[in-house]
Design an enzyme around this catalytic site. Sequence first.
Site, mmCIF file in Angstrom:
data_model
loop_
_atom_site.group_PDB
_atom_site.id
_atom_site.type_symbol
_atom_site.label_atom_id
_atom_site.label_comp_id
_atom_site.label_asym_id
_atom_site.label_seq_id
_atom_site.Cartn_x
_atom_site.Cartn_y
_atom_site.Cartn_z
ATOM 1 N N CYS A 1 0.849 -1.202 0.000
ATOM 2 C CA CYS A 1 0.000 0.000 0.000
ATOM 3 C C CYS A 1 0.882 1.249 0.000
ATOM 4 O O CYS A 1 0.583 2.229 -0.699
ATOM 5 C CB CYS A 1 -0.926 0.019 1.224
ATOM 6 S SG CYS A 1 -2.373 -1.052 1.079
ATOM 7 N N ASN B 1 1.400 -16.333 -4.819
ATOM 8 C CA ASN B 1 1.557 -17.092 -3.588
ATOM 9 C C ASN B 1 0.453 -16.657 -2.635
ATOM 10 O O ASN B 1 0.267 -15.454 -2.406
ATOM 11 C CB ASN B 1 2.931 -16.828 -2.969
ATOM 12 C CG ASN B 1 4.067 -17.297 -3.860
ATOM 13 O OD1 ASN B 1 3.954 -18.324 -4.532
ATOM 14 N ND2 ASN B 1 5.156 -16.548 -3.896
ATOM 15 N N HIS C 1 -0.619 -9.820 -4.927
ATOM 16 C CA HIS C 1 0.356 -9.451 -5.960
ATOM 17 C C HIS C 1 0.622 -10.658 -6.836
ATOM 18 O O HIS C 1 0.560 -11.799 -6.395
ATOM 19 C CB HIS C 1 1.662 -8.941 -5.349
ATOM 20 C CG HIS C 1 2.287 -9.875 -4.362
ATOM 21 N ND1 HIS C 1 1.859 -9.972 -3.058
ATOM 22 C CD2 HIS C 1 3.313 -10.758 -4.482
ATOM 23 C CE1 HIS C 1 2.589 -10.864 -2.411
ATOM 24 N NE2 HIS C 1 3.475 -11.372 -3.258
ATOM 25 N N HIS D 1 -0.559 -8.451 0.699
ATOM 26 C CA HIS D 1 -1.267 -7.556 -0.222
ATOM 27 C C HIS D 1 -1.201 -8.283 -1.560
ATOM 28 O O HIS D 1 -0.095 -8.589 -2.042
ATOM 29 C CB HIS D 1 -0.570 -6.188 -0.281
ATOM 30 C CG HIS D 1 -1.206 -5.174 -1.190
ATOM 31 N ND1 HIS D 1 -1.602 -3.917 -0.761
ATOM 32 C CD2 HIS D 1 -1.505 -5.218 -2.509
ATOM 33 C CE1 HIS D 1 -2.111 -3.237 -1.784
ATOM 34 N NE2 HIS D 1 -2.056 -4.014 -2.865
ATOM 35 N N HIS E 1 -6.199 -2.294 -1.330
ATOM 36 C CA HIS E 1 -5.675 -3.377 -0.491
ATOM 37 C C HIS E 1 -6.608 -4.582 -0.528
ATOM 38 O O HIS E 1 -7.727 -4.529 -0.035
ATOM 39 C CB HIS E 1 -5.475 -2.925 0.955
ATOM 40 C CG HIS E 1 -4.843 -4.002 1.787
ATOM 41 N ND1 HIS E 1 -3.479 -4.215 1.802
ATOM 42 C CD2 HIS E 1 -5.380 -4.964 2.578
ATOM 43 C CE1 HIS E 1 -3.209 -5.248 2.583
ATOM 44 N NE2 HIS E 1 -4.345 -5.714 3.066
HETATM 45 P P1 DGP Z 1 5.555 -13.269 -1.854
HETATM 46 O O1 DGP Z 1 6.550 -14.154 -1.218
HETATM 47 O O2 DGP Z 1 4.790 -13.975 -2.957
HETATM 48 O O3 DGP Z 1 4.654 -12.602 -0.841
HETATM 49 O O4 DGP Z 1 6.391 -12.151 -2.600
HETATM 50 C C1 DGP Z 1 6.722 -10.925 -2.056
HETATM 51 C C2 DGP Z 1 7.755 -10.314 -2.959
HETATM 52 O O5 DGP Z 1 7.825 -8.951 -2.675
HETATM 53 C C3 DGP Z 1 9.165 -10.881 -2.796
HETATM 54 O O6 DGP Z 1 9.579 -11.465 -4.026
HETATM 55 C C4 DGP Z 1 10.038 -9.675 -2.465
HETATM 56 C C5 DGP Z 1 9.146 -8.518 -2.827
HETATM 57 N N1 DGP Z 1 9.283 -7.357 -1.984
HETATM 58 C C6 DGP Z 1 9.127 -7.318 -0.634
HETATM 59 N N2 DGP Z 1 9.292 -6.060 -0.183
HETATM 60 C C7 DGP Z 1 9.550 -5.288 -1.270
HETATM 61 C C8 DGP Z 1 9.802 -3.903 -1.447
HETATM 62 O O7 DGP Z 1 9.831 -3.094 -0.516
HETATM 63 N N3 DGP Z 1 10.047 -3.478 -2.724
HETATM 64 C C9 DGP Z 1 10.018 -4.348 -3.788
HETATM 65 N N4 DGP Z 1 10.260 -3.831 -4.987
HETATM 66 N N5 DGP Z 1 9.776 -5.655 -3.660
HETATM 67 C C10 DGP Z 1 9.546 -6.122 -2.403
#
Ligand code: DGP
Length: 115
Positions: free
Chosen positions: A6, A85, A98, A96, A45
């Site tokens: 968010c 996931n 994705h 959130h 969200h």
């Molecule tokens: P999941 O494990 O499916 O919930 O994937 C979360 C993804 O989000 C993981 O591949 C790393 C990414 N991620 C986490 N925090 C951040 C962030 O602050 N910026 C970016 N660009 N990616 C992030």
Amino acid sequence: MDCIFCKIAAGEIPSTKVYEDDAVLAFKDLDPQAPVHVLIIPKEHIASAADITPENSAVVAHIFEVAAKLAGELGLENGFRIVNNCGEDGMQSVRHLHFHMLGGKKMGWPPYAGE
Ligand code: DGP
């Protein structure tokens, strides 16, 4: 709400954006698992895929339209993988909704590496 995606959607935390409109944001994953690894999120969200309802599901179709459009721009004409996931067993770390869009190399299959 203390939700990192968010905050990224609101511009409060920086990200490398590859696409943005009123409903959706796509940005590069911080920890890429493929030569191309972007995350596509709804700005609204929604905690996970288990929280998609008839009232909020239109944005999911829109996310897949964005993915199809991005494929050409990101050099993924040869194909790509979209991963969601969900929850603890699905290894979801950010609560959130994705979609990971991965490509630029041949993917492995299957994803389940347990016994
Ligand atoms: P999941 O494990 O499916 O919930 O994937 C979360 C993804 O989000 C993981 O591949 C790393 C990414 N991620 C986490 N925090 C951040 C962030 O602050 N910026 C970016 N660009 N990616 C992030």
